[in-house]
Scaffold this motif. Structure first.
Motif, mmCIF file in Angstrom:
data_model
loop_
_atom_site.group_PDB
_atom_site.id
_atom_site.type_symbol
_atom_site.label_atom_id
_atom_site.label_comp_id
_atom_site.label_asym_id
_atom_site.label_seq_id
_atom_site.Cartn_x
_atom_site.Cartn_y
_atom_site.Cartn_z
ATOM 1 N N LEU A 190 12.626 3.841 35.431
ATOM 2 C CA LEU A 190 12.175 5.095 34.828
ATOM 3 C C LEU A 190 13.302 6.116 34.804
ATOM 4 O O LEU A 190 13.532 6.793 33.793
ATOM 5 C CB LEU A 190 10.981 5.637 35.615
ATOM 6 C CG LEU A 190 10.440 7.006 35.176
ATOM 7 C CD1 LEU A 190 9.853 6.922 33.778
ATOM 8 C CD2 LEU A 190 9.396 7.507 36.170
ATOM 9 N N LEU A 248 14.900 7.658 31.317
ATOM 10 C CA LEU A 248 14.755 9.089 31.033
ATOM 11 C C LEU A 248 16.095 9.810 31.021
ATOM 12 O O LEU A 248 16.344 10.650 30.145
ATOM 13 C CB LEU A 248 13.838 9.735 32.073
ATOM 14 C CG LEU A 248 12.333 9.605 31.852
ATOM 15 C CD1 LEU A 248 11.585 10.334 32.952
ATOM 16 C CD2 LEU A 248 11.930 10.157 30.499
ATOM 17 N N SER A 249 16.951 9.510 31.976
ATOM 18 C CA SER A 249 18.248 10.190 32.029
ATOM 19 C C SER A 249 19.086 9.846 30.808
ATOM 20 O O SER A 249 19.764 10.706 30.238
ATOM 21 C CB SER A 249 18.992 9.822 33.304
ATOM 22 O OG SER A 249 19.173 8.416 33.399
ATOM 23 N N VAL A 284 5.134 9.468 39.478
ATOM 24 C CA VAL A 284 5.785 9.360 38.165
ATOM 25 C C VAL A 284 5.906 10.726 37.525
ATOM 26 O O VAL A 284 6.956 11.088 36.973
ATOM 27 C CB VAL A 284 4.995 8.393 37.249
ATOM 28 C CG1 VAL A 284 5.458 8.531 35.799
ATOM 29 C CG2 VAL A 284 5.178 6.949 37.711
ATOM 30 N N HIS A 285 4.845 11.531 37.605
ATOM 31 C CA HIS A 285 4.897 12.861 36.987
ATOM 32 C C HIS A 285 5.936 13.741 37.671
ATOM 33 O O HIS A 285 6.681 14.470 37.003
ATOM 34 C CB HIS A 285 3.523 13.522 37.053
ATOM 35 C CG HIS A 285 3.460 14.812 36.288
ATOM 36 N ND1 HIS A 285 3.123 14.866 34.955
ATOM 37 C CD2 HIS A 285 3.736 16.089 36.656
ATOM 38 C CE1 HIS A 285 3.181 16.118 34.536
ATOM 39 N NE2 HIS A 285 3.545 16.881 35.549
ATOM 40 N N ARG A 289 9.448 12.646 36.623
ATOM 41 C CA ARG A 289 9.727 13.079 35.243
ATOM 42 C C ARG A 289 10.027 14.575 35.203
ATOM 43 O O ARG A 289 10.931 15.024 34.499
ATOM 44 C CB ARG A 289 8.533 12.747 34.339
ATOM 45 C CG ARG A 289 8.385 11.268 34.041
ATOM 46 C CD ARG A 289 7.012 10.971 33.467
ATOM 47 N NE ARG A 289 6.807 11.612 32.183
ATOM 48 C CZ ARG A 289 6.818 10.972 31.015
ATOM 49 N NH1 ARG A 289 7.059 9.681 30.981
ATOM 50 N NH2 ARG A 289 6.593 11.613 29.891
ATOM 51 N N ASN A 290 9.262 15.354 35.964
ATOM 52 C CA ASN A 290 9.510 16.799 36.020
ATOM 53 C C ASN A 290 10.907 17.105 36.555
ATOM 54 O O ASN A 290 11.605 17.985 36.042
ATOM 55 C CB ASN A 290 8.463 17.467 36.926
ATOM 56 C CG ASN A 290 7.287 18.005 36.133
ATOM 57 O OD1 ASN A 290 7.182 17.796 34.934
ATOM 58 N ND2 ASN A 290 6.385 18.676 36.821
ATOM 59 N N ASP A 307 13.424 16.137 33.785
ATOM 60 C CA ASP A 307 13.308 16.927 32.559
ATOM 61 C C ASP A 307 13.570 18.414 32.811
ATOM 62 O O ASP A 307 14.351 19.055 32.101
ATOM 63 C CB ASP A 307 11.910 16.719 31.973
ATOM 64 C CG ASP A 307 11.776 17.322 30.582
ATOM 65 O OD1 ASP A 307 12.821 17.563 29.933
ATOM 66 O OD2 ASP A 307 10.644 17.538 30.129
ATOM 67 N N LEU A 358 7.498 14.597 26.588
ATOM 68 C CA LEU A 358 7.714 14.563 28.034
ATOM 69 C C LEU A 358 7.012 15.709 28.748
ATOM 70 O O LEU A 358 6.584 15.574 29.883
ATOM 71 C CB LEU A 358 9.210 14.625 28.354
ATOM 72 C CG LEU A 358 10.030 13.373 28.086
ATOM 73 C CD1 LEU A 358 11.485 13.630 28.442
ATOM 74 C CD2 LEU A 358 9.502 12.201 28.888
ATOM 75 N N SER A 359 6.899 16.870 28.106
ATOM 76 C CA SER A 359 6.353 18.032 28.808
ATOM 77 C C SER A 359 5.899 19.084 27.822
ATOM 78 O O SER A 359 6.079 18.943 26.616
ATOM 79 C CB SER A 359 7.408 18.622 29.749
ATOM 80 O OG SER A 359 8.524 19.069 28.995
#
Length: 667
Positions: A356, A360-361, A392-393, A396-397, A400, A485-486
């Motif tokens: 992940l 994402l990066s 996971v959230h 991601r936060n 991001d 993503l957000s």
């Protein structure tokens, strides 16, 4: 004899998912620079195992994808091609597709056929680009043989390990044309024939100029359960005799001695896998849950007997009481042993994050180093499964919102690559999971502005912890634009709600320019906890012992009223908010306590409270029963239990009371 293959499917699906996890871990390690032979071999073996099982059970699409993937991995393993970025991307993509295909086979969740064909096309394109025909020529030259003579005599227990000689022959046929003769000299008389044992041997001529390692790999899962000899068949080699037995040759030696040295230790992995299979078994979680429920009922029964025994004259019941004490000790040992069966290392959830973070990066143009600590810390399997989505959230936060772009970090005097840390540890009766980053930190003023804009209640001169609590309000988001993503306002409130449903709590600590740390505190298990039993009015309540600091009887002079309605208790120079459990739960206010009220000091999220109760009843282990599943969620209550006399006692949600005290406007 008809064999119902359906009963083996669950094992295949579970082992295949473990294999895909191992493949993903190995591929990420290869991409990170650990291109050692053992890592490549572990990825190859996982793909080979999935292919073999899929072919056996008739999952042809899975077998097709893993066959092409296995070919690419075999060339990497043999040193016939270098690992390229395209190859890594294609292989990681194939892991995703295989997961979808497993879901389709197990649960009927249709996989996208276009994605399957696309990944097959990408893998084949990588193979074609690497000029596989040159590699085949090189391998043929190394083998110095136009084919292979194979003697294969399965051991009696080969079927019981889930292997099938016919599947092995089909895999050999993929390498080239076969001539196969069955040897029946070891077949017992019909009266002594055991259909569960393997008896027939095979003499095989393989007309394929392939590496010996490729032939040996077909037998890799059975080499400890058979007599196997692989001999090179030269162009001038003598033909086989009438019985189909290969002509004697100097190279007619056991495979382990004759095999061409490979870049990796191929024989070590099957032995390790075999040893692991002997030391562990697969048990349905339903069976373990049923066992835990039975132990829970035993705990309740033991408490019931102990309570009844207190009314018996101790002089006449000395042996009974001694036996009950022994039963209590044995019951506690049994509880811990049974609960330990459900405990898994938190690495079971941590291992999904390297992929992940990588994806994402890369997508956001950021450089991120993932650091994991305490992977061996154990947690209840039910919690492991449910904590994954909140983590996971949070990850991601962090990537991001928290970590900056490389050029921004460099300008701020930081390293271009940000660090994201996942850590787990035991603290008291809890497990604490930390997600932290060294990014920009939360913007206090921006959060306050958004809260006022949305009409949220904001305390006067709020502390940092009160400001950070605002981001847990439903729909709260500081993102300027909505992306995939957000920015949709669905996130941190769900994270907190999910963690609260597990009996846990979440806390945020952030510093501008230095990063953000999110702490999740969870109970070790959902089944049983140590509690302090207290009475308030005519009700019995349970305080989780892990939150309790001390109990005391305050003097009138130690309690002061603040702003007309709040009370604080002075304890060794520290002022703690006083909360009456009578008032919180709406118990009978007219019923006076027999004695002066007592106070139990508890702590959660770094904040202490003084809980006012009427009586301290004692300390005991209680079996946690979920209220929400059977009734509805109740503020201030995390569950219930059954006491020894059959009454129901509520378990106090200490974390909820702390949050209610911290932000009374939102309560």
């Amino acid at each position: 004899m008809n064999i119902d293959m359906q009963r083996f499917h669950a094992t295949f699906f579970a082992e295949s998912r473990e294999g895909l996890d191992a493949m993903e871990d190995g591929l990420l390690a290869l991409e990170a620079g650990r291109q050692d032979g053992e890592t490549i071999h572990s990825v190859f073996r996982a793909a080979h195992s999935i292919k073999g099982g899929a072919a056996t059970f008739g999952f042809q699409t899975i077998a097709d994808v893993t066959h092409v993937l296995e070919t690419l991995l075999d060339e990497l393993r043999a040193g016939q091609r270098a690992l390229s970025a395209d190859a890594t991307e294609a292989m990681l993509g194939s892991v995703d597709v295989l997961r979808a295909l497993l879901g389709e086979a197990e649960h009927g969740l249709a996989a996208d056929p276009a994605q399957v064909q696309a990944i097959l096309g990408r893998l084949r394109a990588v193979l074609d680009h690497g000029n596989a025909c040159t590699a085949t020529t090189t391998a043929t030259a190394q083998a110095s043989a136009s084919g292979w003579d194979i003697h294969f005599q399965p051991g009696p227990g080969l079927f019981l390990s889930g292997n099938d000689p016919l599947r092995i022959l089909r895999e050999l046929a993929e390498l080239g044309p076969l001539q196969v003769s069955a040897r029946l000299d070891t077949l017992p008389p019909l009266a002594g024939l055991d259909p569960l044992n393997a008896h027939i041997g095979w003499d095989i001529q393989l007309d394929a100029a392939c590496p010996q390692a490729a032939v040996a790999e077909v037998f890799s899962w059975v080499e400890d359960e058979c007599d196997l000899r692989i001999s090179p068949r030269q162009q001038t080699a003598a033909p086989a005799n009438d019985a189909g037995t290969p002509a004697p040759a100097a190279a007619n030696a056991p495979m382990a001695a004759a095999a061409t040295p490979a870049p990796v230790a191929a024989a070590a992995a099957p032995a390790a896998a075999h040893a692991e299979a002997e030391s562990s078994i697969r048990v349905s979680t339903d069976k373990v849950d049923a066992l835990i429920n039975l132990v829970g009922e035993l705990v309740i029964t033991q408490a019931m007997i102990k309570q009844v025994s207190t009314s018996i004259d101790a002089v006449h019941a000395e042996k009974l009481l001694a036996g009950l004490d022994l039963l209590e000790r044995n019951t506690r040992d049994l509880q811990e042993a049974v609960i330990s069966v459900r405990m898994l290392p938190v690495d079971a959830v941590f291992r999904r994050f390297p992929r992940l973070v990588r994806d994402l990066s890369s997508r956001l143009g950021k450089q991120v180093t993932l650091r994991t600590l305490g992977e061996g810390t154990e947690l209840d399997k039910g919690l492991i499964e449910k904590i994954a989505d909140p983590l996971v959230h949070l990850v991601r936060n962090s990537i991001d919102h928290g970590l900056e772009l490389p050029e921004v970090r460099t300008a701020a005097g930081k390293s271009a690559a940000g660090t994201l840390t996942l850590a787990a540890s035991h603290q008291g009766g809890h497990i604490v999971i930390e997600v932290s980053d060294d990014g920009r930190g939360l913007d206090r003023e921006r959060i306050l502005a958004k809260a006022r804009e949305r009409g949220l209640a904001v305390p006067d001169a709020p502390t940092d912890s009160q400001v950070w609590d605002l981001i847990f309000q439903p729909g709260f988001s500081t993102a300027d634009a909505v992306t995939d993503l957000s920015g949709r306002g669905v996130g941190m409130d769900v994270v907190r709600r999910n963690i609260q449903s597990l009996g846990g709590e979440v806390q945020i600590d952030s510093h501008a320019g230095r990063g953000t740390r999110t702490l999740i505190r969870l109970p070790l298990t959902l089944a049983i906890l140590d509690g302090m039993t207290v009475a308030s009015a005519d009700q019995t309540l349970i305080l989780p012992l892990a939150y309790v600091i001390e109990a005391l009887q305050p003097q009138d002079a130690d309690i002061n009223t603040v702003a007309g309605d709040g009370r604080v208790l002075r304890v060794r120079g520290e002022y703690l908010p006083v909360i009456s459990l009578r008032e919180i739960y709406g118990f009978d206010q007219q019923q006076a306590a027999h004695n002066k009220p007592l106070v139990v000091v508890v702590e959660s999220d770094g904040q202490k409270l003084a809980l006012e109760v009427d009586e301290l009843v004692g300390q005991q282990q209680v079996v946690v029963k979920n209220i929400e599943h059977n009734y509805r969620r109740i503020d201030g209550v995390s569950g219930a239990t059954i006491l020894g006399d059959g009454r129901v006692a509520l378990i106090v949600d200490i974390g909820g009371l702390v949050r209610r005290q911290r932000l009374p406007q939102a309560a």
